[in-house]
Scaffold this active site. Structure first.
Site, PDB file in Angstrom:
ATOM      1  N   ASP A 497       0.910  -1.170   0.028  1.00 49.57           N
ATOM      2  CA  ASP A 497      -0.061   0.174  -0.068  1.00 49.57           C
ATOM      3  C   ASP A 497       0.893   1.220   0.051  1.00 49.57           C
ATOM      4  O   ASP A 497       2.035   1.174   0.363  1.00 49.57           O
ATOM      5  CB  ASP A 497      -0.732  -0.068   1.178  1.00 49.57           C
ATOM      6  CG  ASP A 497      -1.607   1.183   1.324  1.00 49.57           C
ATOM      7  OD1 ASP A 497      -2.493   1.560   0.332  1.00 49.57           O
ATOM      8  OD2 ASP A 497      -1.836   1.801   2.448  1.00 49.57           O
ATOM      9  N   ASN A1048      -8.248  -1.556   4.772  1.00 53.19           N
ATOM     10  CA  ASN A1048      -8.409  -1.731   3.459  1.00 53.19           C
ATOM     11  C   ASN A1048      -7.298  -2.493   3.008  1.00 53.19           C
ATOM     12  O   ASN A1048      -7.653  -2.826   1.759  1.00 53.19           O
ATOM     13  CB  ASN A1048      -8.625  -0.255   2.494  1.00 53.19           C
ATOM     14  CG  ASN A1048      -7.300   0.517   2.722  1.00 53.19           C
ATOM     15  OD1 ASN A1048      -6.546   0.288   3.784  1.00 53.19           O
ATOM     16  ND2 ASN A1048      -6.963   1.289   1.879  1.00 53.19           N
TER      17      ASN A1048
END
EC number: 7.6.2.1
Length: 1340
Positions: A497, A1048
């Site tokens: 990420d 997420n």
């Protein structure tokens, strides 16, 4: 005051004592009615009946666990019927005993995460261990040996007993830690309502029942799932932190049940007591969904019915177990679910189990060992039958043993008359099973246990690495998965990420675009290492002086319709930021007693002084109010002091008002010293530059506040409300760093968020000194689908207009702009300029948000509100209806500005990514940012290099994407034909992903991904991240590591072979779902390139060494069968055969798995290319097993035949020969391991020497102590003592060791001399540099 003394109080939430009971001198905790309540000091005698009853119930539950579930109903187990639970409040005046309470039908609050109890440990642990095929196999061997008696019955049990014992001890140790954790939690305390005394009292968590009322203070952990009934906030809201439940550290807002609104009125608040709660609560049965609660309140018989809209209960009314109360003085509620029925416990599924690639290959090779064992046993059985059949008479068979009831014929009548002799086929069948027992060592039973112990040791040493410790937050690496450390050494793809993983997730407001103009300058929020709690105390710089002046002008003109005015108002209120101005304090102590007195007199005096000075500060600050001349003249007339003056306080000349008397001066000096002492105690008077008291102190005029001017202010205060002075410090807590940066930026420009209530928000306009209030009507929360958040407010001034403020990503906000406004001249200009600045900000790597507004029509709003309320009350399709409601409101927007926030890279990120790329690891960054922003970050983080060819895959449509794939692959192939040094990077738009994975494109897409060194995927959702991980694992057949820091990223982390979570600003959910947790991204290079390399190297060699060692032992026994008619007889004493592996050769191999290093950390970090040993699996390939089998075959032959031909014509009995073979095997195995060792440490040397010494000590002691009186089969009679004094014994050991290891020695020397590996070259270069450095330092 004693903390247990009940005193009269005006508290609104504590009932008085029962009638007839005097409140004077009552010590509630000593009037004990139950041993469950915790007194200040436990009395000497108390009724133990309830404790005994509780222990009996616990014992009954433990026994029920042994019974199958389908039979528990016959034992009286109570089950919850239906889908609804009825909760009856425990607030009766004369409550029944706790163990007889109706709520006992539900689970109490005691938790147990252990797998075993004292009663269930032995059967349950054995049952679990029998799930392993290897354990079942060796138990079968034990049973078989009891039938055939190849060895002593009990000797054959030693290996399996050792394995089962070690595993049981390990499981018991782990379960004991879980037990201690459970006990620590169960014995925590909280305050529970005792209706018999009308007060809250202290009780342990484990004794809480469904229906109990609980009182919780700020920062207190919630002990059960509780319905919120009372909050210290007058709006009836509280905030909880759910990091212990779902990993998110942001704050969640919770609201009291609607029926309790009468106790939370801003105008007329009613007193509350748990005794007044008479409703029955109907809720759903316990379930795992933490985001759902269906229930309602019902009035009891004889009471008026409750309105439907007030009876509805939802998830916002419930405080879940494990969460923490934040930003609220106290809350009170009733327990709905307790213990194992809480949502936290129902979702506790325990750790996940992953299998490494090395473990899978090991299992495959164990199957080969089984086949080799079967081949050897079959061969031996067939040859034993052939050997027996070669004798015409049974008397000719050497050492033949007859059954007990049969006797051989003295003189057979015919050579073929063998009716009384054993059948060769039958003997071969029996020998087959004897070989299974004798050669059982071929299956390395100790391998599984050794691997588990080695992995535990590797994880321990990994967690102790000081280089992986982040001192700033006091966090070290967490190893949450204990069974895959070797996977760290075989990673081929790293998927990361961006926000919070590569970046700091500390947002800095950099630039903005308002009314088509770009503003930018200095940083608002400096990177100074301050925590969120201390940011409010740090000085700020003005971001853009021109913007600040323009905003100040707009605010002073009160142009509330200006886009600039609305822009900064939206920054302040369109969020979920919580404002605190002071620490939170509860009115009850930890034992439930009301705090009515200060702890000591000094604190009381200090508090009164602070309050007095605060009043003086506010009154002194009143000079902003313009006094009329008339009022000043009236006050002057009424004054009797000669020093009175009607001059405005700002114009007072303090030096002229000082007295002339020396005594007065000295008195004033003393008063000034007192004032200075008060300031040192933390008084906030110095924070107001307009404070008259402060000004008077500077001019040595103290009595200015005691003359007529003081009376003027007192008079004004009695008739006019003083303007509120903003506190110097505001403490902000937010759900995301982005929101915090926007609120901080607005504050720096003069639009300060002061307070937030459930239905109202107040902001302070610094340029005008005004306080502006907005009524909050609705908050439309952010979600991943809409990617925007909105708030509907009503002005409390001007025209009381309804305004919708929206902020969100440009991709989701621009499409919902008003078409009419967009086509206007101003709208077109604003949109065009905003898009230009959006692209510019993205190129600079800034995170962008669009800010919009919409003025709502009253009728449209009322219509929407009715539909929205229906959606909120819908019990079945609530989520979908709410989403549609949000979409109907968030349209026809007007763009008023764009914000640009910087999220700086973490330290060491570029160097880490460069190291990973040099190691041959493909690094992918999966982010939700725009392409321009992500590409800029990719270059700064060295994901992309300037020499890298970038390929763009951002189109949509199957055909278009297919053409692009062909074009990119052709370009890759053409560059590869010219040079082998060309590198490529791929920029992938997540919108194109669905067209890339269709059947006609997926193969070419995977080929493109594999040939690109780096991949940047933009606008990716959590599900798309997980799909890319799955695609890489399944189609590219590669090992994937996923790293992230937010919720997420959980699906991506859980789907990868190795999941790494960063403990960043977005909570702990990524950490909770991960296998390894790091504090910083830069630690990833050391984790993989050093520890991953070491773990893979160690474990691969240890596994192969175990296979080699066991195979060599078995083959030596098999060579012996050639010369004893394949009778399955072994020369080695059975006790040595059983304990050889786990007693004499286990410790060196374990230490090798802990400590071995084929290269130092400096060598591995400076030469990342060495990591490809793991990627390519060089240490453990499919043929590595067979090479070790060939090596074992040669070494076993060398060991056996050297000994055989040395004593072929000598007088040497079988057991002496066995001692010799065992000694040879131990020396050769130990020296073989020494060849593998590259890092010699003291423990390693001691273990090898100590194992050999232990063997001789054991052999001598065993042969000396065990005598025929022990009833042991084939008792040794000083065999070892006589063998070791024979010089031939030592010569054979020496010669066989040299001959066995000579081929390996020659091969290693030749390979390292002629074809040295890159690791050897790197180590030689490192030594050369060290010698050069040493020689340079020694020169004068």
């Amino acid at each position: 005051m004693s903390p247990y003394q009940d005193k009269p109080s005006t508290s609104t939430h504590v009932s008085t004592l029962p009638s007839g009971t005097s409140g004077k001198g009552v010590k509630g905790h000593h009037r004990r009615t139950s041993s469950l309540w915790i007194p200040p000091s436990r009395p000497t005698f108390y009724n133990p009946g309830e404790s005994i009853r509780q222990k009996a119930e616990d014992g009954g539950k433990a026994l029920k666990k042994l019974v199958p579930p389908f039979m528990r109903r016959f034992m009286g187990e109570k089950r919850e019927r239906g889908e609804t639970r009825i909760v009856i409040p425990n607030n009766e005046k004369n409550p029944p005993a706790r163990f007889d309470h109706p709520s006992r039908q539900y689970a109490d609050n005691r938790i147990s995460t252990t797998k075993y109890s004292i009663l269930t440990f032995l059967p349950k642990n054995l049952f679990e261990q029998l799930h392993r095929a290897a354990n079942i196999y060796f138990i079968f061997i034990v049973i078989l040996n009891m039938i055939i008696e190849a060895f002593g019955r009990y000797i054959s049990m030693l290996p399996i007993a050792f394995v089962l014992l070690v595993t049981a001890v390990k499981d018991a140790f782990e379960d004991y830690h879980r037990y201690k954790s459970d006990m620590k939690i169960n014995h925590q305390t909280c305050r529970v309502w005792d209706s018999s005394q009308g007060r809250y009292r202290k009780m342990e968590w484990k004794n809480i029942l469904v229906g109990d009322f609980v009182h919780l203070s700020h920062d207190e952990i919630i002990p059960a799932d509780i319905l919120l009934l009372k909050s210290s906030d007058k709006s009836g809201i509280c905030y909880v932190e759910t990091s212990n439940l779902d990993g998110e550290s942001n704050l969640k807002q919770r609201q009291v049940a609607r029926a309790m609104g009468k106790y939370h009125s801003l105008t007329c608040e009613m007193p509350y007591s748990p005794d007044e709660f008479k409703y029955r609560i109907m809720v759903e049965a316990p379930c795992t969904d933490v985001y759902k609660l269906d229930g309602h309140l019902e009035s009891p018989d004889g009471f008026p019915p409750i309105a439907r809209d007030l009876s509805i209960l939802g998830k916002d009314n419930v405080l879940l177990r494990g969460c923490a109360v934040r930003n609220t003085d106290f809350v009170e509620g009733i327990v709905l679910y307790a213990g194992c029925e809480t949502k936290a416990m129902l979702n506790n599924s325990g750790p996940r189990y992953k299998r490494s690639q090395l473990e899978k290959m090991t299992n495959c090779d164990i199957m080969w060992c089984v086949l080799i064992l079967l081949a050897l046993c079959t061969t031996g059985a067939i040859l034993s039958g052939v050997w027996l059949a070669s004798f015409e008479s049974p008397l000719q068979v050497p050492f033949l043993t007859y059954p007990k009831n049969s006797t051989p014929p003295s003189t057979p009548s015919k050579p073929t008359d063998l009716t009384s002799t054993p059948n060769p086929a039958y003997e071969a069948f029996i020998n087959f099973w004897s070989y299974i027992i004798v050669l059982q060592v071929m299956i390395p039973i100790s391998l599984y246990v050794s691997i588990e112990i080695i992995k535990l040791g590797q994880v321990y040493f990994l967690s102790q690495d000081i280089q992986l410790y982040y001192e700033k937050v006091d966090k070290r690496i967490q190893c949450r998965a204990l069974n895959i450390p070797e996977e760290l050494g075989q990673i081929e793809f790293v998927m990361s990420d961006k926000t919070g993983t590569l970046t700091e997730n500390e947002m800095i407001f950099r630039r903005c675009c308002v009314m088509g103009k770009d503003f930018g300058g200095q940083s608002i929020v400096p990177i100074d290492g301050k925590t969120r709690e201390t940011r409010g105390r740090v000085g700020r710089h003005s971001k853009d002086r021109g913007l600040e002046i323009l905003l100040a002008t707009t605010i002073k003109a009160f142009d509330v319709s200006s886009p600039l005015y609305s822009f900064f108002v939206a920054l302040s209120i369109c969020n979920t930021v919580v404002v605190n101005a002071k620490p939170h304090e509860d009115t009850l102590d930890s034992f439930g007693d009301i705090i009515v007195e200060e702890k000591d007199e000094e604190e009381r005096v200090e508090r009164e002084e602070k309050e007095e000075l605060e009043r003086e500060r506010q009154q002194g600050a009143y000079h902003n109010v313009q006094f009329s001349v008339k009022e000043e003249i009236e006050d002057e007339k009424n004054s009797s002091s000669p020093n009175d003056s009607g001059v405005h306080p700002d114009m007072i000349e303090l030096s002229d008002m000082s007295g002339s008397d020396e005594k007065e001066k000295e008195k004033k000096k003393e008063e000034e010293k007192k004032e200075e002492k008060k300031e040192k105690k933390g008084i906030l008077a110095a924070h107001s530059r307009h404070s008259l008291i402060s000004l008077a102190r500077l001019q040595r005029f103290k009595d200015v506040t005691q003359g007529p001017f003081r009376r003027i202010m007192d008079k004004r205060a009695s008739t006019t409300t003083l303007p509120e002075i903003p506190p110097p410090v505001s403490f902000y807590d937010s759900e995301s760093p982005d929101e915090l940066a926007l609120v901080e930026a607005a504050k720096e420009y003069g639009v300060r968020l002061m307070r937030r209530h459930f239905d109202e928000v107040t902001i302070h306009m610094r340029p005008s000194g005004q306080y502006i209030k907005y009524k909050i009507l609705h908050i439309l929360p952010f979600d991943a689908d809409r990617k925007r958040m909105s708030v509907i407010v009503r002005e409390t001034f001007n025209q009381s207009r309804l305004i919708l403020f929206t902020k969100g990503a440009d991709a989701t906000v621009l499409p919902v702009l008003s078409q009419e406004w967009s086509e206007s001249e101003d709208g077109t200009k604003t949109i065009n300029k905003a898009q230009e600045h959006l692209s510019e900000y993205a190129r600079e790597g800034l995170r962008t948000l669009c800010i919009c507004r919409r003025y709502l029509d009253e009728d449209d709003y009322i219509k929407w509100k009715g539909m929205h309320e229906e959606a909120e009350l819908d019990p079945h399709h609530k989520e979908n209806l709410l989403r549609e409601s949000y979409e109907r409101m968030e349209r026809e927007l007007e763009l008023i500005g764009v914000t640009a926030i910087e999220d700086k890279l973490q330290d060491g990120v570029p160097e880490t990514i460069e190291h990973l790329r040099r190691a041959g690891i493909h690094v992918w960054v999966l982010t939700g940012d725009k392409i321009e922003t992500a590409v800029n970050i990719a270059y700064s983080s060295k994901l992309f290099s300037q020499s890298m060819h970038l390929l763009n895959l951002s189109s949509t449509g199957v055909t278009v994407v297919s053409d692009l794939l062909d074009l990119h692959l052709a370009r890759l192939n053409s560059v590869a034909e010219v040079t082998a040094e060309g590198s490529f990077g791929l920029v992938l738009n997540a919108a194109s992903l669905e067209y890339c994975v269709v059947p006609e494109n997926i193969d070419r897409f995977c080929e493109l991904l594999k040939k690109c060194e780096s991949v940047l995927c933009c606008r990716a959702t959590p599900l798309q991240k997980a799909s890319l991980v799955r695609l890489t694992k399944e189609n590219l057949k590669a090992k994937v590591l996923a790293i992230g820091d937010g919720a997420n990223d959980v699906s991506m982390i859980q789907g990868a072979d190795v999941g790494v979570g960063l403990s960043g600003q977005e909570g702990m959910q990524a950490v909770m779902a991960s296998d390894f947790a790091l504090a910083r991204f830069r630690f990833l290079s050391r984790l993989l390139l050093v520890h991953g390399h070491w773990c893979y190297h160690r474990l691969a060699l240890v596994i192969l060494y175990f296979f080699y060692k066991n195979a060599m032992f078995v083959l030596c026994i098999f060579w012996y069968q050639i010369f004893n008619g394949f009778s399955s007889q072994v020369p080695i004493d059975p006790i040595y055969l059983m304990v050889y592996n786990f007693l004499f050769t286990s410790l060196p191999s374990l230490l090798f798995g802990y400590l071995e290093q084929d290269g130092s950390s400096d060598v591995l970090l400076s030469n990342p290319v060495l990591y490809d040993h793991g990627i390519r699996g060089k240490k453990y390939r499919w043929y590595s097993f067979w090479l070790n089998m060939l090596d074992a075959l040669w070494q076993s032959a060398a060991v056996y035949f050297v000994a055989h031909f040395t004593f072929i014509d000598a007088e040497c009995d079988m057991w002496t020969f066995g001692i010799l073979l065992c000694t040879q095997l131990l020396f050769v195995n130990s020296l073989h391991l020494a060849f593998l060792v590259q890092l010699w440490t003291i423990p390693m040397v001691v273990s090898i020497v100590g194992s050999i010494a232990l063997f001789f000590f054991f052999a001598l002691l065993y042969n000396l102590l065990v005598t025929p009186e022990w009833a042991v089969k084939d008792t040794p009679s000083l065999i070892a003592e006589r063998a070791v004094i024979d010089v031939r014994f030592w010569l054979v050991v020496l010669l066989s060791s040299i001959l066995a290891l000579l081929p390996r020695f020659i091969f290693s020397v030749t390979r390292n001399s002629l074809f040295p590996s890159r690791l050897i070259m790197a180590k030689m270069e490192e030594k050369s540099r060290a010698r050069l450095k040493s020689s340079t330092s020694q020169r004068p």
